[in-house]
Design a protein around this motif. Structure first.
Motif, PDB file in Angstrom:
ATOM      1  N   ALA A 121       0.833  -1.210   0.000  1.00  0.00           N
ATOM      2  CA  ALA A 121       0.000   0.000   0.000  1.00  0.00           C
ATOM      3  C   ALA A 121       0.863   1.253   0.000  1.00  0.00           C
ATOM      4  N   GLU A 122       1.954   1.224   0.746  1.00  0.00           N
ATOM      5  CA  GLU A 122       2.858   2.376   0.827  1.00  0.00           C
ATOM      6  C   GLU A 122       3.510   2.659  -0.525  1.00  0.00           C
ATOM      7  N   LEU A 123       3.975   1.620  -1.198  1.00  0.00           N
ATOM      8  CA  LEU A 123       4.607   1.791  -2.503  1.00  0.00           C
ATOM      9  C   LEU A 123       3.590   2.274  -3.539  1.00  0.00           C
ATOM     10  N   GLN A 124       2.378   1.752  -3.465  1.00  0.00           N
ATOM     11  CA  GLN A 124       1.329   2.178  -4.397  1.00  0.00           C
ATOM     12  C   GLN A 124       1.012   3.669  -4.191  1.00  0.00           C
ATOM     13  N   GLU A 125       0.993   4.112  -2.937  1.00  0.00           N
ATOM     14  CA  GLU A 125       0.765   5.533  -2.644  1.00  0.00           C
ATOM     15  C   GLU A 125       1.909   6.389  -3.190  1.00  0.00           C
ATOM     16  N   ASN A 126       3.141   5.907  -3.074  1.00  0.00           N
ATOM     17  CA  ASN A 126       4.297   6.644  -3.605  1.00  0.00           C
ATOM     18  C   ASN A 126       4.214   6.767  -5.125  1.00  0.00           C
ATOM     19  N   VAL A 127       3.850   5.673  -5.788  1.00  0.00           N
ATOM     20  CA  VAL A 127       3.705   5.698  -7.250  1.00  0.00           C
ATOM     21  C   VAL A 127       2.601   6.674  -7.641  1.00  0.00           C
ATOM     22  N   GLN A 128       1.493   6.634  -6.907  1.00  0.00           N
ATOM     23  CA  GLN A 128       0.372   7.533  -7.199  1.00  0.00           C
ATOM     24  C   GLN A 128       0.799   8.990  -7.026  1.00  0.00           C
ATOM     25  N   ALA A 129       1.504   9.293  -5.956  1.00  0.00           N
ATOM     26  CA  ALA A 129       1.963  10.666  -5.703  1.00  0.00           C
ATOM     27  C   ALA A 129       2.907  11.133  -6.812  1.00  0.00           C
ATOM     28  N   THR A 130       3.790  10.252  -7.251  1.00  0.00           N
ATOM     29  CA  THR A 130       4.722  10.594  -8.322  1.00  0.00           C
ATOM     30  C   THR A 130       3.977  10.872  -9.626  1.00  0.00           C
ATOM     31  N   LEU A 131       3.003  10.022  -9.952  1.00  0.00           N
ATOM     32  CA  LEU A 131       2.224  10.221 -11.176  1.00  0.00           C
ATOM     33  C   LEU A 131       1.395  11.506 -11.103  1.00  0.00           C
ATOM     34  N   GLU A 132       0.898  11.837  -9.920  1.00  0.00           N
ATOM     35  CA  GLU A 132       0.146  13.077  -9.757  1.00  0.00           C
ATOM     36  C   GLU A 132       1.042  14.290  -9.970  1.00  0.00           C
ATOM     37  N   LYS A 133       2.294  14.210  -9.499  1.00  0.00           N
ATOM     38  CA  LYS A 133       3.259  15.305  -9.731  1.00  0.00           C
ATOM     39  C   LYS A 133       3.558  15.451 -11.221  1.00  0.00           C
ATOM     40  N   LEU A 134       3.763  14.320 -11.888  1.00  0.00           N
ATOM     41  CA  LEU A 134       4.108  14.353 -13.315  1.00  0.00           C
ATOM     42  C   LEU A 134       2.967  14.863 -14.192  1.00  0.00           C
ATOM     43  N   THR A 135       1.741  14.471 -13.867  1.00  0.00           N
ATOM     44  CA  THR A 135       0.605  14.847 -14.713  1.00  0.00           C
ATOM     45  C   THR A 135      -0.066  16.136 -14.272  1.00  0.00           C
ATOM     46  N   GLY A 136       0.106  16.518 -13.015  1.00  0.00           N
ATOM     47  CA  GLY A 136      -0.567  17.704 -12.506  1.00  0.00           C
ATOM     48  C   GLY A 136      -2.048  17.469 -12.259  1.00  0.00           C
ATOM     49  N   LYS A 137      -2.460  16.205 -12.209  1.00  0.00           N
ATOM     50  CA  LYS A 137      -3.855  15.849 -11.985  1.00  0.00           C
ATOM     51  C   LYS A 137      -3.938  14.841 -10.852  1.00  0.00           C
ATOM     52  N   LYS A 138      -5.125  14.717 -10.293  1.00  0.00           N
ATOM     53  CA  LYS A 138      -5.373  13.649  -9.323  1.00  0.00           C
ATOM     54  C   LYS A 138      -5.446  12.355 -10.114  1.00  0.00           C
ATOM     55  N   VAL A 139      -4.814  11.306  -9.635  1.00  0.00           N
ATOM     56  CA  VAL A 139      -4.758  10.034 -10.350  1.00  0.00           C
ATOM     57  C   VAL A 139      -5.458   8.947  -9.544  1.00  0.00           C
ATOM     58  N   LYS A 140      -6.417   8.288 -10.194  1.00  0.00           N
ATOM     59  CA  LYS A 140      -7.027   7.088  -9.619  1.00  0.00           C
ATOM     60  C   LYS A 140      -6.245   5.916 -10.176  1.00  0.00           C
ATOM     61  N   LEU A 141      -5.638   5.155  -9.295  1.00  0.00           N
ATOM     62  CA  LEU A 141      -4.703   4.125  -9.722  1.00  0.00           C
ATOM     63  C   LEU A 141      -5.263   2.725  -9.531  1.00  0.00           C
ATOM     64  N   THR A 142      -5.092   1.897 -10.551  1.00  0.00           N
ATOM     65  CA  THR A 142      -5.376   0.472 -10.438  1.00  0.00           C
ATOM     66  C   THR A 142      -4.058  -0.254 -10.662  1.00  0.00           C
ATOM     67  N   SER A 143      -3.979  -1.476 -10.163  1.00  0.00           N
ATOM     68  CA  SER A 143      -2.725  -2.208 -10.328  1.00  0.00           C
ATOM     69  C   SER A 143      -2.995  -3.648 -10.714  1.00  0.00           C
ATOM     70  N   SER A 144      -2.016  -4.243 -11.355  1.00  0.00           N
ATOM     71  CA  SER A 144      -2.091  -5.653 -11.700  1.00  0.00           C
ATOM     72  C   SER A 144      -0.689  -6.250 -11.609  1.00  0.00           C
ATOM     73  N   VAL A 145      -0.648  -7.561 -11.580  1.00  0.00           N
ATOM     74  CA  VAL A 145       0.620  -8.277 -11.463  1.00  0.00           C
ATOM     75  C   VAL A 145       0.878  -9.042 -12.750  1.00  0.00           C
ATOM     76  N   ASP A 146       2.106  -8.886 -13.279  1.00  0.00           N
ATOM     77  CA  ASP A 146       2.535  -9.610 -14.471  1.00  0.00           C
ATOM     78  C   ASP A 146       3.969 -10.090 -14.236  1.00  0.00           C
ATOM     79  N   PRO A 147       4.140 -11.345 -13.829  1.00  0.00           N
ATOM     80  CA  PRO A 147       5.488 -11.846 -13.515  1.00  0.00           C
ATOM     81  C   PRO A 147       6.450 -11.814 -14.706  1.00  0.00           C
ATOM     82  N   SER A 148       5.940 -11.724 -15.927  1.00  0.00           N
ATOM     83  CA  SER A 148       6.816 -11.746 -17.104  1.00  0.00           C
ATOM     84  C   SER A 148       7.698 -10.501 -17.216  1.00  0.00           C
ATOM     85  N   ILE A 149       7.383  -9.420 -16.468  1.00  0.00           N
ATOM     86  CA  ILE A 149       8.238  -8.231 -16.549  1.00  0.00           C
ATOM     87  C   ILE A 149       9.468  -8.366 -15.650  1.00  0.00           C
TER      88      ILE A 149
END
Length: 181
Positions: A121-149
């Protein structure tokens, strides 16, 4: 077949009226609810779209739904118009386009993060905060898992794609090694 342009026209018309009356949020909730009912209940979709049923029966079904939901006159007229014009089949697309307009009005973007393992949850919040800084918008974030990456994350918000996956880094390394040969 998707009819996005037509759906966008209907959504925009309703959005303009809703914005003038300052109740586009209420319209959005109703529209999302009716679209969900339409998609999840085949009987409702059949009652509103079956060509064997006369138009007055379809209108009565919609009128009953409108009355049971207690929607205002504008929204009721909009839903009835969709039935009359035989556009009720694009209701889910109209709801989707309307949601985009509401989010745009509220300066909200939707983002998606793909990771090799489940993010805390903490890492997801950090990613969300970073994306909000980059876009200048509030970001609603969804996540998924893909082991192939293999590791790292891939973050997407609108047209912005940030690929920090190990898979992509290895592919880049492979290409640079091939380029030297």
């Amino acid at each position: 077949m998707k009819q996005t342009i037509l759906a966008r026209r209907y959504a925009k018309a309703l959005f303009i009226v809703g914005k003038e009356q300052k109740n586009y949020d209420e319209y959005n909730q109703i529209l999302q609810g009716v679209a969900k009912l339409y998609v999840s209940t085949p009987e409702v979709a059949d009652a509103l779209t079956n060509p064997l049923y006369p138009l007055d029966i379809k209108e009565k079904v919609m009128t009953g739904m409108i009355r049971s939901m207690g929607v205002d006159k504008v929204m009721g007229n909009f839903l009835t118009l969709l039935v009359q014009k035989k556009r009720i089949v694009i209701l889910p697309e109209i709801a989707e386009e309307f949601q985009v307009m509401v989010d745009s009005e509220k300066n909200i973007s939707h983002g998606h993060v793909i990771s090799a393992i489940e993010l805390s949850a903490e890492l997801q919040e950090n990613v969300q905060a970073t994306l909000e800084k980059l876009t200048g918008k509030k970001v609603k974030l969804t996540s998924s898992v893909d082991p192939s990456i293999i590791g790292g994350i891939i973050a997407k918000v609108g047209d912005l794609v940030l690929d920090g996956s190990i898979k992509t880094q290895l592919a880049g390394l492979k290409d640079s090694i091939k380029g030297r040969e």
